[in-house]
Design a protein around this motif. Sequence first.
Motif, PDB file in Angstrom:
ATOM      1  N   UNK A  52     -36.523   9.975  25.384  1.00  0.00           N
ATOM      2  CA  UNK A  52     -36.724  10.953  24.309  1.00  0.00           C
ATOM      3  C   UNK A  52     -37.173  12.291  24.871  1.00  0.00           C
ATOM      4  N   UNK A  53     -38.106  12.248  25.802  1.00  0.00           N
ATOM      5  CA  UNK A  53     -38.569  13.482  26.425  1.00  0.00           C
ATOM      6  C   UNK A  53     -37.412  14.183  27.127  1.00  0.00           C
ATOM      7  N   UNK A  54     -36.570  13.412  27.803  1.00  0.00           N
ATOM      8  CA  UNK A  54     -35.417  14.001  28.470  1.00  0.00           C
ATOM      9  C   UNK A  54     -34.486  14.706  27.498  1.00  0.00           C
ATOM     10  N   UNK A  55     -34.263  14.089  26.347  1.00  0.00           N
ATOM     11  CA  UNK A  55     -33.403  14.709  25.336  1.00  0.00           C
ATOM     12  C   UNK A  55     -33.996  16.030  24.843  1.00  0.00           C
ATOM     13  N   UNK A  56     -35.307  16.055  24.630  1.00  0.00           N
ATOM     14  CA  UNK A  56     -35.954  17.287  24.162  1.00  0.00           C
ATOM     15  C   UNK A  56     -35.891  18.384  25.234  1.00  0.00           C
ATOM     16  N   UNK A  57     -36.081  17.997  26.483  1.00  0.00           N
ATOM     17  CA  UNK A  57     -36.036  18.987  27.560  1.00  0.00           C
ATOM     18  C   UNK A  57     -34.612  19.495  27.791  1.00  0.00           C
ATOM     19  N   UNK A  58     -33.623  18.634  27.579  1.00  0.00           N
ATOM     20  CA  UNK A  58     -32.225  19.076  27.672  1.00  0.00           C
ATOM     21  C   UNK A  58     -31.966  20.171  26.652  1.00  0.00           C
ATOM     22  N   UNK A  59     -32.465  19.969  25.446  1.00  0.00           N
ATOM     23  CA  UNK A  59     -32.279  20.978  24.404  1.00  0.00           C
ATOM     24  C   UNK A  59     -32.992  22.275  24.789  1.00  0.00           C
ATOM     25  N   UNK A  60     -34.209  22.129  25.315  1.00  0.00           N
ATOM     26  CA  UNK A  60     -34.983  23.304  25.710  1.00  0.00           C
ATOM     27  C   UNK A  60     -34.228  24.096  26.783  1.00  0.00           C
TER      28      UNK A  60
ATOM     29  N   UNK B 182     -38.754  29.638  26.263  1.00  0.00           N
ATOM     30  CA  UNK B 182     -38.782  30.266  24.956  1.00  0.00           C
ATOM     31  C   UNK B 182     -40.183  30.661  24.553  1.00  0.00           C
ATOM     32  N   UNK B 183     -40.369  30.978  23.292  1.00  0.00           N
ATOM     33  CA  UNK B 183     -41.698  31.349  22.801  1.00  0.00           C
ATOM     34  C   UNK B 183     -42.566  30.115  22.682  1.00  0.00           C
ATOM     35  N   UNK B 184     -43.890  30.262  22.871  1.00  0.00           N
ATOM     36  CA  UNK B 184     -44.765  29.105  22.801  1.00  0.00           C
ATOM     37  C   UNK B 184     -44.622  28.304  21.517  1.00  0.00           C
ATOM     38  N   UNK B 185     -44.324  28.943  20.420  1.00  0.00           N
ATOM     39  CA  UNK B 185     -44.197  28.229  19.158  1.00  0.00           C
ATOM     40  C   UNK B 185     -42.765  27.850  18.825  1.00  0.00           C
ATOM     41  N   UNK B 186     -41.850  28.054  19.794  1.00  0.00           N
ATOM     42  CA  UNK B 186     -40.442  27.768  19.549  1.00  0.00           C
ATOM     43  C   UNK B 186     -40.183  26.293  19.328  1.00  0.00           C
ATOM     44  N   UNK B 187     -39.109  25.983  18.583  1.00  0.00           N
ATOM     45  CA  UNK B 187     -38.833  24.609  18.215  1.00  0.00           C
ATOM     46  C   UNK B 187     -38.636  23.675  19.387  1.00  0.00           C
ATOM     47  N   UNK B 188     -37.837  24.072  20.379  1.00  0.00           N
ATOM     48  CA  UNK B 188     -37.518  23.167  21.475  1.00  0.00           C
ATOM     49  C   UNK B 188     -38.734  22.838  22.317  1.00  0.00           C
ATOM     50  N   UNK B 189     -39.520  23.850  22.654  1.00  0.00           N
ATOM     51  CA  UNK B 189     -40.684  23.599  23.502  1.00  0.00           C
ATOM     52  C   UNK B 189     -41.739  22.805  22.745  1.00  0.00           C
ATOM     53  N   UNK B 190     -41.871  23.054  21.453  1.00  0.00           N
ATOM     54  CA  UNK B 190     -42.847  22.302  20.669  1.00  0.00           C
ATOM     55  C   UNK B 190     -42.411  20.853  20.505  1.00  0.00           C
ATOM     56  N   UNK B 191     -41.132  20.611  20.320  1.00  0.00           N
ATOM     57  CA  UNK B 191     -40.643  19.242  20.200  1.00  0.00           C
ATOM     58  C   UNK B 191     -40.845  18.476  21.498  1.00  0.00           C
ATOM     59  N   UNK B 192     -40.643  19.153  22.638  1.00  0.00           N
ATOM     60  CA  UNK B 192     -40.869  18.500  23.928  1.00  0.00           C
ATOM     61  C   UNK B 192     -42.347  18.128  24.080  1.00  0.00           C
ATOM     62  N   UNK B 193     -43.233  19.025  23.657  1.00  0.00           N
ATOM     63  CA  UNK B 193     -44.666  18.734  23.735  1.00  0.00           C
ATOM     64  C   UNK B 193     -45.027  17.553  22.832  1.00  0.00           C
ATOM     65  N   UNK B 194     -44.426  17.499  21.650  1.00  0.00           N
ATOM     66  CA  UNK B 194     -44.689  16.376  20.744  1.00  0.00           C
ATOM     67  C   UNK B 194     -44.211  15.063  21.368  1.00  0.00           C
ATOM     68  N   UNK B 195     -43.067  15.100  22.043  1.00  0.00           N
ATOM     69  CA  UNK B 195     -42.541  13.892  22.681  1.00  0.00           C
ATOM     70  C   UNK B 195     -43.514  13.377  23.733  1.00  0.00           C
ATOM     71  N   UNK B 196     -44.141  14.300  24.471  1.00  0.00           N
ATOM     72  CA  UNK B 196     -45.123  13.910  25.477  1.00  0.00           C
ATOM     73  C   UNK B 196     -46.325  13.249  24.813  1.00  0.00           C
ATOM     74  N   UNK B 197     -46.852  13.879  23.758  1.00  0.00           N
ATOM     75  CA  UNK B 197     -48.036  13.341  23.084  1.00  0.00           C
ATOM     76  C   UNK B 197     -47.762  11.964  22.494  1.00  0.00           C
ATOM     77  N   UNK B 198     -46.563  11.783  21.935  1.00  0.00           N
ATOM     78  CA  UNK B 198     -46.210  10.495  21.343  1.00  0.00           C
ATOM     79  C   UNK B 198     -46.054   9.410  22.402  1.00  0.00           C
ATOM     80  N   UNK B 199     -45.710   9.820  23.626  1.00  0.00           N
ATOM     81  CA  UNK B 199     -45.424   8.852  24.686  1.00  0.00           C
ATOM     82  C   UNK B 199     -46.669   8.368  25.413  1.00  0.00           C
ATOM     83  N   UNK B 200     -47.749   9.146  25.343  1.00  0.00           N
ATOM     84  CA  UNK B 200     -48.929   8.847  26.142  1.00  0.00           C
ATOM     85  C   UNK B 200     -50.002   8.103  25.343  1.00  0.00           C
ATOM     86  N   UNK B 201     -50.871   7.375  26.030  1.00  0.00           N
ATOM     87  CA  UNK B 201     -52.023   6.759  25.348  1.00  0.00           C
ATOM     88  C   UNK B 201     -52.873   7.838  24.667  1.00  0.00           C
TER      89      UNK B 201
END
Length: 219
Positions: free
Chosen positions: A32-40, A47-66
């Motif tokens: 999932x993280x790979x897919x988000x980073x591909x889009x980014x 992109x901008x810190x609040x941009x969709x792609x970078x924010x989605x990648x950050x969410x993927x990281x948070x969802x993946x970690x303890x």
Amino acid sequence: MNPQVNPQVMLGAVAADWPRLSLLMAPAALDTLGERLERLRAEGGAGAPGGGAVEEAARAVLDALPDEEASRLRHGAADAGRFTGAGAATVSVSGYGVQDLCMLVLDGNPMVGPVLGPVRDRLLAAPALPVEGPADTRLIVLTGVDGARRAPAFQYEAGSMPWPVVLEVNDLLGARTDPWGAADWWLSANAWTGTTPAGLLGRARDPELLGAARALGEW
């Protein structure tokens, strides 16, 4: 995501700690993280810190970690965001940024961060030919920040015909598993040869090149 949390800072922190954090992520989460980073990457980078792609990648990281690790990253990104500025176009953490995480996850490229990044840039600055599809495993193929694959041009005698000695030396250097190390050997001044090994190609000094490569393997 909390608006005070800078997702670029978070992804840079993940890149800086990737060898450890990657072991905490399940294979599906890594996909999932790979897919988000591909889009980014497809959208042109961080992109901008609040941009969709970078924010989605950050969410993927948070969802993946303890939870404990995710909380630590949130706090770190919030604290850093107050000092880096939420509108910064490019943010790094200890010299690691979003592009570094893209290279680690999408390309398996270890040449990231403040130490190896400059080496990567120097090697990629050398003339090169684009590589699409499978390539001879005895040739050095490097992956750039944009994910494009390229083969340093010194390897070719003419057109797409590689020097035979290059294939032999690359095999001795282990270019299949360490293309960056092999490229650095060819393009850096060498005490054995008295110049860059690449500069000796076509000058009837193939035995010296092979001797230098063998000596490195015996070191």
